[in-house]
Design a protein around this motif. Structure first.
Motif, PDB file in Angstrom:
ATOM      1  N   VAL A  69       0.879  -1.159   0.000  1.00  0.00           N
ATOM      2  CA  VAL A  69       0.000   0.000   0.000  1.00  0.00           C
ATOM      3  C   VAL A  69       0.922   1.216   0.000  1.00  0.00           C
ATOM      4  O   VAL A  69       1.737   1.392   0.911  1.00  0.00           O
ATOM      5  CB  VAL A  69      -0.923   0.034   1.239  1.00  0.00           C
ATOM      6  CG1 VAL A  69      -1.826   1.266   1.198  1.00  0.00           C
ATOM      7  CG2 VAL A  69      -1.753  -1.241   1.330  1.00  0.00           C
ATOM      8  N   ILE A  70       0.804   2.035  -1.039  1.00  0.00           N
ATOM      9  CA  ILE A  70       1.693   3.185  -1.220  1.00  0.00           C
ATOM     10  C   ILE A  70       0.841   4.452  -1.196  1.00  0.00           C
ATOM     11  O   ILE A  70      -0.080   4.606  -2.004  1.00  0.00           O
ATOM     12  CB  ILE A  70       2.471   3.077  -2.549  1.00  0.00           C
ATOM     13  CG1 ILE A  70       3.251   1.750  -2.602  1.00  0.00           C
ATOM     14  CG2 ILE A  70       3.398   4.277  -2.720  1.00  0.00           C
ATOM     15  CD1 ILE A  70       3.814   1.414  -3.964  1.00  0.00           C
ATOM     16  N   ALA A  71       1.164   5.359  -0.270  1.00  0.00           N
ATOM     17  CA  ALA A  71       0.409   6.606  -0.114  1.00  0.00           C
ATOM     18  C   ALA A  71       1.260   7.780  -0.578  1.00  0.00           C
ATOM     19  O   ALA A  71       2.398   7.943  -0.129  1.00  0.00           O
ATOM     20  CB  ALA A  71       0.011   6.784   1.353  1.00  0.00           C
ATOM     21  N   HIS A  72       0.707   8.581  -1.474  1.00  0.00           N
ATOM     22  CA  HIS A  72       1.407   9.774  -1.985  1.00  0.00           C
ATOM     23  C   HIS A  72       0.405  10.579  -2.809  1.00  0.00           C
ATOM     24  O   HIS A  72      -0.759  10.210  -2.919  1.00  0.00           O
ATOM     25  CB  HIS A  72       2.610   9.346  -2.837  1.00  0.00           C
ATOM     26  CG  HIS A  72       3.560  10.466  -3.139  1.00  0.00           C
ATOM     27  ND1 HIS A  72       4.234  11.166  -2.156  1.00  0.00           N
ATOM     28  CD2 HIS A  72       3.932  11.021  -4.301  1.00  0.00           C
ATOM     29  CE1 HIS A  72       4.993  12.086  -2.724  1.00  0.00           C
ATOM     30  NE2 HIS A  72       4.817  12.032  -4.023  1.00  0.00           N
ATOM     31  N   ILE A  73       0.881  11.661  -3.426  1.00  0.00           N
ATOM     32  CA  ILE A  73       0.043  12.402  -4.378  1.00  0.00           C
ATOM     33  C   ILE A  73       0.699  12.321  -5.750  1.00  0.00           C
ATOM     34  O   ILE A  73       1.883  12.619  -5.902  1.00  0.00           O
ATOM     35  CB  ILE A  73      -0.200  13.864  -3.959  1.00  0.00           C
ATOM     36  CG1 ILE A  73      -1.077  14.568  -5.003  1.00  0.00           C
ATOM     37  CG2 ILE A  73       1.094  14.614  -3.704  1.00  0.00           C
ATOM     38  CD1 ILE A  73      -1.595  15.925  -4.613  1.00  0.00           C
ATOM     39  N   TRP A  74      -0.084  11.865  -6.705  1.00  0.00           N
ATOM     40  CA  TRP A  74       0.314  11.857  -8.112  1.00  0.00           C
ATOM     41  C   TRP A  74      -0.677  12.761  -8.824  1.00  0.00           C
ATOM     42  O   TRP A  74      -1.890  12.591  -8.679  1.00  0.00           O
ATOM     43  CB  TRP A  74       0.252  10.445  -8.695  1.00  0.00           C
ATOM     44  CG  TRP A  74       1.299   9.525  -8.149  1.00  0.00           C
ATOM     45  CD1 TRP A  74       2.553   9.321  -8.642  1.00  0.00           C
ATOM     46  CD2 TRP A  74       1.179   8.667  -7.001  1.00  0.00           C
ATOM     47  NE1 TRP A  74       3.215   8.397  -7.863  1.00  0.00           N
ATOM     48  CE2 TRP A  74       2.400   7.981  -6.855  1.00  0.00           C
ATOM     49  CE3 TRP A  74       0.163   8.416  -6.078  1.00  0.00           C
ATOM     50  CZ2 TRP A  74       2.633   7.061  -5.837  1.00  0.00           C
ATOM     51  CZ3 TRP A  74       0.385   7.508  -5.059  1.00  0.00           C
ATOM     52  CH2 TRP A  74       1.611   6.842  -4.951  1.00  0.00           C
ATOM     53  N   THR A  75      -0.177  13.726  -9.599  1.00  0.00           N
ATOM     54  CA  THR A  75      -1.066  14.719 -10.200  1.00  0.00           C
ATOM     55  C   THR A  75      -1.267  14.533 -11.703  1.00  0.00           C
ATOM     56  O   THR A  75      -1.938  15.340 -12.334  1.00  0.00           O
ATOM     57  CB  THR A  75      -0.547  16.142  -9.929  1.00  0.00           C
ATOM     58  OG1 THR A  75       0.785  16.259 -10.450  1.00  0.00           O
ATOM     59  CG2 THR A  75      -0.556  16.441  -8.440  1.00  0.00           C
ATOM     60  N   SER A  76      -0.680  13.477 -12.262  1.00  0.00           N
ATOM     61  CA  SER A  76      -0.902  13.222 -13.689  1.00  0.00           C
ATOM     62  C   SER A  76      -0.896  11.721 -13.953  1.00  0.00           C
ATOM     63  O   SER A  76      -0.296  10.942 -13.203  1.00  0.00           O
ATOM     64  CB  SER A  76       0.169  13.898 -14.551  1.00  0.00           C
ATOM     65  OG  SER A  76       1.406  13.201 -14.451  1.00  0.00           O
TER      66      SER A  76
END
Length: 169
Positions: A69-76
Motif C-alpha cells: 500500500v503506497i500513499a502519496h500524491i500523483w497529479t498526472s
C-alpha cells in the motif's frame, strides 16, 4: 497487489494505508512523504520516490511480502504510469484510488491534526493542500485513480476498500 492511495495532504492517505496494511496479510505500507523526506530535498522528489520504491518492492518481496500500500500524491496519469512501468516486472494487480473528501472536511482534518503537533506547520499545510487540490482538479478527465470517498470512519473505509479490492475477510 500494489495499491496506490492518491490524494492531497490531510485527506487521510496515511491513516487508510496503515489500516489497510494491518488488515491485509503479507502487506507493507510505504508512505511517499516519508520516503522522499531528506535534507537537502531531492531535486526531483517524484523520481526519488519512484526509484526508491523500485528498490523497496523487490526487497520486501524477497522477504515474503506480497502486497504493498503506497500513499502519496500523483497529479498526472504519466506519473502513475511511470511507477506502474517500474513495478511491472512483479506482475502484481496494480490498483490506484483517488481519495475524495469535500474541501471543508479536508481543512478540518488538517486543523485537527495541527493541534497535536510540536511544530506549527498549519500555514504551510493549508497552502499546500490548496495547491494540491488545484493540481488534482486540473487532472480531471484523466485517470488519477478510482474515486474513493473517505468521509467515513477508518474501519468503515477499510471494509469498503477490501470489498472493492475483492479481499473481504
Amino acid at each position: 497487489m500494489i495499491i496506490l492511495l492518491n490524494g492531497p495532504l490531510g485527506i487521510g492517505k496515511t491513516t487508510l494505508a496503515d489500516a489497510l496494511m494491518e488488515s491485509i496479510d503479507q502487506c507493507v505500507m510505504l508512505d511517499g512523504d516519508s520516503l522522499v523526506a531528506a535534507n537537502p530535498e531531492p531535486t526531483d522528489g517524484l523520481e526519488h520516490l519512484h526509484s526508491t520504491l523500485s528498490l523497496l518492492v523487490p526487497h520486501y518481496r524477497k522477504l515474503g511480502y506480497q502486497h504493498f500500500v503506497i500513499a502519496h500524491i500523483w497529479t498526472s496519469q504519466e506519473q502513475i504510469d511511470d511507477l506502474r512501468r517500474r513495478l511491472a516486472s512483479y506482475d502484481a494487480d496494480f490498483r490506484c484510488f483517488l481519495l475524495t473528501l469535500p474541501t471543508e472536511e479536508n481543512l478540518k482534518r488538517i486543523n485537527r491534526r495541527a493541534s497535536g503537533r510540536a511544530v506549527d506547520e498549519i500555514d504551510f499545510e493549508l497552502h499546500t493542500v490548496a495547491e494540491e487540490r488545484e493540481m488534482l482538479k486540473r487532472g480531471t478527465g484523466v485517470d488519477l485513480g478510482e474515486p474513493f470517498d473517505v468521509s467515513a470512519s477508518p474501519l468503515v473505509l477499510v471494509n469498503a476498500m477490501l470489498a472493492q479490492l475483492g479481499l473481504c475477510q
